[in-house]
Design an enzyme around this catalytic site. Structure first.
Site, short mmCIF file in Angstrom:
data_model
loop_
_atom_site.label_atom_id
_atom_site.label_comp_id
_atom_site.label_asym_id
_atom_site.label_seq_id
_atom_site.Cartn_x
_atom_site.Cartn_y
_atom_site.Cartn_z
CE LYS A 168 -4.03 -2.46 2.00
NZ LYS A 168 -4.62 -2.76 3.28
CD GLN A 189 -3.63 -4.34 6.48
OE1 GLN A 189 -3.42 -3.53 5.75
NE2 GLN A 189 -4.41 -5.50 6.40
CG ASP A 242 -9.85 0.30 4.95
OD1 ASP A 242 -9.67 -0.06 4.03
OD2 ASP A 242 -9.25 -0.03 5.89
#
Ligand code: NDP
Length: 291
Positions: A54, A98, A121
């Site tokens: 990422k 995460q 997200d």
């Protein structure tokens, strides 16, 4: 019929190139460089790879990348403090924590603490609510990437019957909402669905987001259907090695489908591309800049 393979790698590369252009334009017009902060707690090897990828993709798109690597012993209070700091930091447009988090941390409490406008997200209840009632917001990356793959082979989705297998908050449910917003008739199936193969066979668009290796076989697939395989499962292979397979048995499903995504190289690459898209979108939305 042998299905057309949907090339997620290429579609994701095209999207990332378009995002990089969008980042340049934003810089030129508004002197703003979007920033994405990724927070990793602990040493989970798969998570470390995801976070590294990422970060690399963020820099390649011309954005700023901030990595916060914290020890597995980090307390929930310490993590919440970092999230609050990132919420208040004007150089950060997107915050991603995460998952999975260590067991002593309540993941919902942490995700809820991320400011909804920086929630790249799309997991915050406010963004889930916005998606459910058709308001603009930040949409979870895997379902929005899957929608792009579907549209790449079939732009006219109105009236199609979509069957989504899986009802998780991060894939199945938002996938169903996006298909509904695209005027599909949507069925969301799960572990208690009666006669799942018969249900799947009704689908013009079949999405498998289950986490069971190769569960969906060719006899579940309607002739000519679009099949999107979200699953990522690591299974034993020859010589003591492992390999990645999806939730769909590719060869038998491809013999029936009109179009199908492979694993790897299908939905997976789209998820990071859509994360970058969300970061650019968040940078604009936060400043009231036209999308
Ligand atoms: P979850 O485990 O959170 O959800 C799985 C869903 O599948 C649940 O709704 C469950 O039903 C349903 N299910 C499980 N077993 C069956 C069965 N035998 N028959 C019918 N339904 C079943 O998984 P996620 O949604 O997080 O992920 C799904 C898959 O997608 C995984 O393989 C994951 O690795 C992959 N994934 C891939 C991503 C990518 O970037 N490509 C990103 C995120 C996930 P119930 O609710 O009844 O328990």
């Amino acid at each position: 019929m042998t299905a057309r393979q949907i090339d997620g790698k290429q579609i994701a590369a095209d999207l990332r190139a378009a995002i990089a252009l969008g980042v340049d334009e934003l810089e030129e017009a508004h002197r703003v460089t979007p920033g994405l902060a990724v927070v990793l707690v602990g040493e989970d090897p798969a998570s470390q790879v995801y976070v590294r990828n990422k970060g690399k993709a963020t820099l390649e798109a011309g954005m700023k990348s901030f990595e916060h690597k914290l020890p597995a012993t980090t307390t929930q209070a310490e993590l919440l403090e970092i999230v609050q700091r990132l919420n208040a930091d004007d150089s950060i447009d997107g915050i991603l924590v995460q998952l999975p988090l260590p067991k002593h941390i309540d993941a919902s409490a942490v995700l809820d603490a991320i400011h909804p406008d920086k929630d790249v997200d799309g997991f915050h209840p406010i963004n889930a609510g916005r998606l459910a009632i058709g308001r603009p917001g930040l949409v979870p990356c895997t379902p929005s990437g899957s929608m792009r793959l579907i549209r790449s082979v079939e732009p006219k989705l109105a009236g199609k019957h979509a069957v989504v297998i899986g009802r998780s908050n991060i894939v199945g449910k938002p996938m169903g909402q996006l298909l509904l917003a695209a005027d599909c008739t949507v069925t969301i199936a799960h572990s208690k669905t009666a006669d799942l193969p018969a249900m799947a066979r009704q689908a013009d668009i079949l999405i498998a987001a289950v986490g069971r290796p190769e569960m969906v076989t060719g006899d579940w697939v309607k002739q000519g259907a679009i099949v999107i395989d979200v699953g990522i499962n690591r299974v034993p292979a020859a010589e003591g090695k492992t390999k990645l397979v999806g939730d769909v048995q590719y060869a038998s499903a491809a013999a029936k489908a009109g179009a199908i995504t492979p694993v790897p190289g299908g939905v997976g690459p789209m998820t990071i591309a859509c994360l970058l898209e969300n970061t650019l979108r968040a940078a604009k939305l936060r400043r009231g800049i036209k999308l």
